[in-house]
Design a protein around this motif. Structure first.
Motif, mmCIF file in Angstrom:
data_model
loop_
_atom_site.group_PDB
_atom_site.id
_atom_site.type_symbol
_atom_site.label_atom_id
_atom_site.label_comp_id
_atom_site.label_asym_id
_atom_site.label_seq_id
_atom_site.Cartn_x
_atom_site.Cartn_y
_atom_site.Cartn_z
ATOM 1 N N UNK A 119 7.296 6.189 -3.073
ATOM 2 C CA UNK A 119 5.941 6.863 -3.490
ATOM 3 C C UNK A 119 4.931 6.797 -2.648
ATOM 4 N N UNK A 120 4.988 5.997 -1.518
ATOM 5 C CA UNK A 120 3.800 5.651 -0.562
ATOM 6 C C UNK A 120 3.014 4.489 -0.992
ATOM 7 N N UNK A 121 1.828 4.393 -0.297
ATOM 8 C CA UNK A 121 0.917 3.239 -0.740
ATOM 9 C C UNK A 121 -0.380 3.795 -0.219
ATOM 10 N N UNK A 122 -1.508 2.903 -0.582
ATOM 11 C CA UNK A 122 -2.767 3.033 -0.015
ATOM 12 C C UNK A 122 -3.261 1.946 0.736
ATOM 13 N N UNK A 123 -4.161 2.022 1.438
ATOM 14 C CA UNK A 123 -4.761 0.914 2.229
ATOM 15 C C UNK A 123 -5.093 -0.417 1.323
ATOM 16 N N UNK A 124 -4.755 -1.448 1.575
ATOM 17 C CA UNK A 124 -4.988 -2.642 0.917
ATOM 18 C C UNK A 124 -4.346 -2.735 -0.301
ATOM 19 N N UNK A 125 -3.375 -1.904 -0.493
ATOM 20 C CA UNK A 125 -2.231 -2.013 -1.739
ATOM 21 C C UNK A 125 -1.742 -3.171 -1.787
ATOM 22 N N UNK A 126 -1.370 -3.851 -0.518
ATOM 23 C CA UNK A 126 -0.621 -5.334 -0.500
ATOM 24 C C UNK A 126 -1.006 -5.932 0.704
ATOM 25 N N UNK A 127 -0.786 -7.040 0.920
ATOM 26 C CA UNK A 127 -0.807 -7.735 2.203
ATOM 27 C C UNK A 127 -0.155 -7.086 3.267
ATOM 28 N N UNK A 128 -0.922 -6.848 4.496
ATOM 29 C CA UNK A 128 -0.457 -6.108 5.451
ATOM 30 C C UNK A 128 -0.633 -4.550 5.530
ATOM 31 N N UNK A 129 -1.008 -3.918 4.318
ATOM 32 C CA UNK A 129 -1.219 -2.471 4.120
ATOM 33 C C UNK A 129 -2.388 -2.110 4.787
ATOM 34 N N UNK A 130 -2.546 -1.951 6.098
ATOM 35 C CA UNK A 130 -3.740 -1.778 6.993
ATOM 36 C C UNK A 130 -4.224 -0.286 6.998
ATOM 37 N N UNK A 131 -3.284 0.561 6.500
ATOM 38 C CA UNK A 131 -3.641 2.034 6.352
ATOM 39 C C UNK A 131 -2.674 2.487 5.387
ATOM 40 N N UNK A 132 -2.917 3.593 4.877
ATOM 41 C CA UNK A 132 -2.389 4.321 3.727
ATOM 42 C C UNK A 132 -1.091 5.091 4.666
#
Length: 397
Positions: A119-132
Motif C-alpha cells: 500500500x505504500x508509505x508517506x515520508x516519516x511514516x516510520x524510522x528511515x522513511x525519508x520520502x514517500x
C-alpha cells in the motif's frame, strides 16, 4: 487451437513467445513460454505452459471467456504448475493488455514490511522513511496486480486487502487520505484456501471476494497429454542453448517421461530435460539420461502421519504411525484421528489449544527430519505460517 500475438501486451510479448508444434495426432497445440527463462527464473517456477491435453484445452477455453472481464481471479495449483504464466496469459488477453503487469510474491515479505510494500508509505511514516513511496497497488494502477502465495498473508493484512478490493482505494502507511486505484487483481496459491478458512488461517470473506473466478491448474501427472509437447519445447530450448544441434528422444525415454508422476510438475520436467541434454550421447536422450528414480513402477502411496493414542499418564502424548494415503485408508486415518482426539477430551486432562497446535507442528517437523518444505506440505500450510508456529514453539529462532 492457436494463440495470436496481438492478444498479448507489448510487455508480455517482450518477455514471452508463442510456439506451435505438432502433436502425435497431428493437431496443433498452443504453448506459452518466456523468451528467456533464465532471466525470469526468480519470478516464476514454471517457464512454459502448453494447452495440448484435453483438460488443458478446457482451461484455455475458460481463460479466453473470462480474461476480457474485470473480475478477480484466483489461480490454484501445486508448485511448478505455471500459475504466474497463466496469470500473465489472462492479462495478455484482457483489455488491460497494454498496461502494466506487476507480479508480487506475498511470502517474500515479513509481516512488518508487507503493508508498506503493498500500500505504500508517506515520508516519516516510520524510522528511515525519508520520502514517500507508492505501493504495488498504485504501481499497477491501470493494469493487473498478481499476488502469488496469497495464503501467506497475515490475517491483519487480509482485512486491509479486503477493504482495498471493496473500496477500490488504498491508504498509504502514515497517511490519512485515500488514493483511488484501478487495478485488476489476480491471486494464486498452492495452499487449499478452503481448508485454511476452516482452520481459521484465512478470512472467509476475503476467500469469496478472491474466488469470483477460480482457475484450478491440474498437476502435470493429471494432464499427460501436455508432457511430450513440453518435453519437445524444453529440448529445443536447451539444445540451442548448449549448441547441441538436433536431439532425439528415444522410445524408452518417452515411456519413462509418461510413466513418471512429476511431483515437481513443469519446473521438474524442465530440470530433468536440461540435465538429460548435458549427459546424453550421440544426440539421443535415453531413459537412463533422465535419472527418474523408480519411473518404471507405480509410485508407492505417500505415508501420512495419523495420530494414535499412546499414553495419557501425566499428560497426553500422541504417537504417529505411517498409513497409506489413498482410498479407504484416508477414511480409516480420519477415524483414528477423531478417536485419538476424543480420547484426549474424555480423559479429563486440561487441553490448551495453542499448546496442542504447537506440539502437532513440532511433531510433524521432527517426523519430516526438520525439513520445513516437507513439513509445510505435510500439514497443508504455507512455509511462512509454519515458521511462525515453529518460532512460537521455540523450535527455531
Amino acid at each position: 487451437m492457436e494463440l495470436l500475438a496481438h492478444n498479448f501486451s507489448s510487455d508480455f510479448a517482450r518477455s514471452a513467445h508463442l510456439a506451435r508444434g505438432a502433436g502425435d495426432d497431428g493437431d496443433s497445440e498452443a504453448l506459452v513460454a518466456f523468451r528467456d527463462p533464465q532471466q525470469m527464473s526468480l519470478l516464476v517456477r514454471a517457464t512454459a505452459f502448453v494447452f495440448a491435453d484435453p483438460r488443458s484445452r478446457q482451461l484455455h477455453e475458460l481463460i479466453e471467456r473470462i480474461a476480457p472481464s474485470e473480475a478477480t481471479v484466483l489461480i490454484t495449483g501445486e508448485t511448478g504448475t505455471g500459475k504466474e504464466l497463466i496469470a500473465r496469459h489472462v492479462h495478455g488477453l484482457s483489455g488491460r493488455a497494454e498496461q502494466t503487469f506487476v507480479a508480487i510474491n506475498c511470502g517474500a515479505f515479513s509481516e512488518t514490511l508487507v503493508e508498506s510494500e503493498l500500500f505504500g508509505y508517506e515520508k516519516g511514516a516510520f524510522t528511515g522513511a525519508q520520502q514517500g513511496k507508492p505501493g504495488w497497488f498504485e504501481t499497477a494502477s491501470g493494469g493487473t496486480l498478481f499476488l502469488d502465495e496469497i495464503g501467506d498473508l497475515p490475517l491483519a493484512m487480509q482485512v486491509k486487502l479486503l477493504r482495498v478490493l471493496q473500496e477500490r482505494e488504498v491508504v498509504r502507511l502514515g497517511a490519512r487520505r485515500a488514493i483511488p486505484i484501478d487495478v485488476r487483481l489476480i491471486a494464486a496459491t498452492n495452499v487449499d484456501l478452503a481448508e485454511a478458512v476452516r482452520a481459521g488461517r484465512f478470512r472467509e470473506d476475503l476467500y469469496y471476494r478472491l474466488q469470483v473466478i477460480g482457475l484450478p491448474l491440474r498437476p502435470l501427472r493429471e494432464r499427460p497429454g501436455d508432457i511430450m509437447p513440453l518435453t519437445r519445447h524444453f529440448i529445443a530450448i536447451y539444445a540451442q542453448r548448449l549448441h547441441l544441434g538436433e536431439v532425439e528422444l528415444g522410445p524408452d525415454a518417452q515411456q519413462a517421461l509418461l510413466a513418471y508422476p512429476w511431483p515437481g510438475n513443469i519446473r521438474e520436467l524442465e530440470n530433468v530435460i536440461h540435465r538429460a541434454l548435458l549427459v546424453c550421447r550421440s544426440g539421443v536422450v535415453r531413459a537412463e539420461d533422465l535419472s527418474l528414480s523408480g519411473w518404471h513402477r507405480a509410485p508407492a502411496p505417500a505415508p501420512v502421519a495419523v495420530p494414535v493414542l499412546d499414553t495419557w499418564a501425566g499428560g497426553a502424548d500422541i504417537a504417529y504411525a505411517a498409513h497409506g494415503a489413498a482410498g479407504q485408508d484416508d477414511l480409516l486415518a480420519a477415524e483414528r484421528f477423531a478417536r485419538a482426539w476424543q480420547a484426549l477430551l474424555d480423559s479429563g486432562e486440561a487441553v490448551e489449544f495453542e499448546a496442542m497446535q504447537q506440539e502437532l507442528v513440532r511433531a510433524a517437523w521432527e517426523r519430516n527430519e526438520r525439513n520445513q518444505v516437507r513439513t509445510a506440505k505435510h500439514l497443508n500450510l504455507s512455509r511462512n505460517i509454519l515458521r511462525t508456529f515453529l518460532k512460537k514453539a521455540g523450535a527455531i529462532d
